[in-house]
Design a protein around this motif. Structure first.
Motif, PDB file in Angstrom:
ATOM      1  N   THR A  48      -7.244   3.423   9.034  1.00 41.97           N
ATOM      2  CA  THR A  48      -8.042   2.713  10.035  1.00 41.97           C
ATOM      3  C   THR A  48      -8.223   3.606  11.254  1.00 41.97           C
ATOM      4  O   THR A  48      -7.250   4.038  11.882  1.00 41.97           O
ATOM      5  CB  THR A  48      -7.357   1.404  10.444  1.00 41.97           C
ATOM      6  N   HIS A  73       2.303  10.963   7.093  1.00 44.02           N
ATOM      7  CA  HIS A  73       2.902   9.690   6.666  1.00 44.02           C
ATOM      8  C   HIS A  73       3.763   9.877   5.425  1.00 44.02           C
ATOM      9  O   HIS A  73       4.931   9.451   5.390  1.00 44.02           O
ATOM     10  CB  HIS A  73       1.794   8.668   6.417  1.00 44.02           C
ATOM     11  N   THR A  82      -5.696   4.982  -0.243  1.00 45.63           N
ATOM     12  CA  THR A  82      -5.049   5.010   1.069  1.00 45.63           C
ATOM     13  C   THR A  82      -6.120   4.803   2.132  1.00 45.63           C
ATOM     14  O   THR A  82      -6.938   5.704   2.388  1.00 45.63           O
ATOM     15  CB  THR A  82      -4.319   6.343   1.290  1.00 45.63           C
ATOM     16  N   TYR A  83      -6.114   3.640   2.744  1.00 49.35           N
ATOM     17  CA  TYR A  83      -7.096   3.300   3.766  1.00 49.35           C
ATOM     18  C   TYR A  83      -6.531   3.666   5.142  1.00 49.35           C
ATOM     19  O   TYR A  83      -5.474   3.171   5.544  1.00 49.35           O
ATOM     20  CB  TYR A  83      -7.439   1.817   3.709  1.00 49.35           C
ATOM     21  N   SER A 108      -3.573   3.535  11.630  1.00 50.56           N
ATOM     22  CA  SER A 108      -2.783   2.704  10.712  1.00 50.56           C
ATOM     23  C   SER A 108      -3.205   3.009   9.280  1.00 50.56           C
ATOM     24  O   SER A 108      -4.342   3.419   9.025  1.00 50.56           O
ATOM     25  CB  SER A 108      -2.964   1.215  11.011  1.00 50.56           C
ATOM     26  N   ILE A 109      -2.267   2.800   8.360  1.00 53.22           N
ATOM     27  CA  ILE A 109      -2.485   3.112   6.947  1.00 53.22           C
ATOM     28  C   ILE A 109      -2.191   1.883   6.100  1.00 53.22           C
ATOM     29  O   ILE A 109      -1.181   1.204   6.301  1.00 53.22           O
ATOM     30  CB  ILE A 109      -1.594   4.294   6.510  1.00 53.22           C
ATOM     31  N   ARG A 110      -3.073   1.601   5.173  1.00 54.78           N
ATOM     32  CA  ARG A 110      -2.871   0.560   4.171  1.00 54.78           C
ATOM     33  C   ARG A 110      -3.050   1.176   2.787  1.00 54.78           C
ATOM     34  O   ARG A 110      -3.874   2.064   2.605  1.00 54.78           O
ATOM     35  CB  ARG A 110      -3.860  -0.590   4.361  1.00 54.78           C
ATOM     36  N   GLU A 111      -2.291   0.689   1.833  1.00 52.87           N
ATOM     37  CA  GLU A 111      -2.295   1.257   0.493  1.00 52.87           C
ATOM     38  C   GLU A 111      -2.628   0.182  -0.534  1.00 52.87           C
ATOM     39  O   GLU A 111      -2.113  -0.933  -0.465  1.00 52.87           O
ATOM     40  CB  GLU A 111      -0.924   1.875   0.161  1.00 52.87           C
ATOM     41  N   VAL A 112      -3.476   0.550  -1.474  1.00 48.71           N
ATOM     42  CA  VAL A 112      -3.842  -0.323  -2.593  1.00 48.71           C
ATOM     43  C   VAL A 112      -3.589   0.459  -3.868  1.00 48.71           C
ATOM     44  O   VAL A 112      -4.181   1.529  -4.082  1.00 48.71           O
ATOM     45  CB  VAL A 112      -5.312  -0.772  -2.513  1.00 48.71           C
TER      46      VAL A 112
END
Length: 308
Positions: free
Chosen positions: A270, A186, A267-268, A292-296
């Motif tokens: 899923t 990614h 970096t989450y 899928s990737i989510r970022e905080v």
């Protein structure tokens, strides 16, 4: 056709040291002697310039550099004197004869003085995305196909490591190789240079151009998240950061990275549910589209810096 990239290359400094009949310990000793000589020459030039300036001050005149002719050495331009002969080579064995010394040294130069070590994620990115690497099977000494490499990299995390080809039924979406490669692919696709971040208690570090040019701006902590909690109960892997971490740990990691001016990013990733995705998809990289990737982004509040 994929181009083979040599993973073993000799370091030019070490090759030069062997070509001059010197070992690495002597190269290090010569460098230390040169630094010591540079400091002595610089101190001597400074003392001479100070003495000349003091004498000119007593006479009531201003002394220029052209009058003294004293040039203080600089680390960028100073070169050691080659008048002195190099130290004799170290030898732990019997003395060599003159005939042996006249023989060429090419035969004595060892091969593979340095080798490049790649992680599984780095190797597969070069294989699949850039197509500039070839992996050879050590048993058959033949180039492996992309599908074989893909399955073998996943099986590397299965205890015990099987010697037979990968069985698609033993592959899972929560394989550590898949989770880490999703994150690696990614950010590499976005133009970032990604390196291991164990030095700062994180999984990865993101560089704009690389460690040679800039410091890392972001520190990544990979956090796997299961789409289906039932898959977590049957997971054979010891995944990190699956359980909620404590505020003490989070504050510690955030403080470590903020002190070195890095922004902490959670970096989450899923993990798709096995009930929704067939395990046969794991036989090829096509399964990456189901992740899928989510970022905080976390920033430590520092009142002294953020007052304005």
């Amino acid at each position: 056709m994929p181009r083979k990239v040599p993973l073993y290359a000799a370091h030019p400094l070490l090759v030069d040291s062997f070509a001059t009949d010197m070992v690495s310990e002597q190269v290090t000793a010569n460098r230390r002697a040169e630094r010591k000589q540079f400091k002595l020459d610089r101190a001597r030039a400074i003392a001479q310039a100070a003495e000349a300036a003091e004498a000119a001050f007593k006479e009531g005149r201003v002394l220029t550099v052209e009058e003294t002719g004293i040039v203080i050495p600089s680390a960028a331009t100073w070169k050691p004197s080659r008048s002195s002969s190099p130290p004799p080579p170290l030898s732990n064995g019997p003395p060599t004869s003159a005939a042996q010394k006249d023989q060429p040294l090419d035969e004595d130069i060892p091969e593979n003085l340095e080798h490049l070590q790649l992680t599984l994620q780095e190797a597969f990115f070069l294989l699949w995305t850039l197509d500039c690497l070839t992996v050879v099977d050590p048993n058959t000494n033949c180039a492996m196909t992309l599908q074989q490499i893909w399955q073998r990299f996943q099986q590397a995390h299965l205890p015990p490591y099987p010697s037979h080809p990968a069985d698609p039924t033993s592959l899972r979406f929560d394989n550590p190789f898949l989770i880490n490669y999703v994150v690696y692919h990614h950010y590499r696709s976005l133009g970032w240079v990604i390196r291991n971040g164990i030095k700062f208690c994180v999984d990865y570090l993101l560089y704009k151009r690389g460690p040679v040019f800039h410091h890392a701006e972001f520190a990544l902590v990979v956090c796997p998240v299961y789409e289906d909690e039932d898959d977590r109960q049957t997971c054979p892997f010891d995944l990190q950061n699956v359980d909620p971490f404590s505020w003490t740990w989070l504050s510690t990691v955030n403080r470590v990275n903020s002190q070195v001016q890095k922004t902490l990013v959670l970096t989450y990733v899923t993990i798709p549910a096995r009930s929704r995705c067939n395990a046969e998809l794991l036989a090829s990289p096509a399964c990456l589209q189901y992740f899928s990737i989510r970022e905080v982004v976390l920033r430590r509040f520092i009142p002294a810096r953020m007052r304005d």
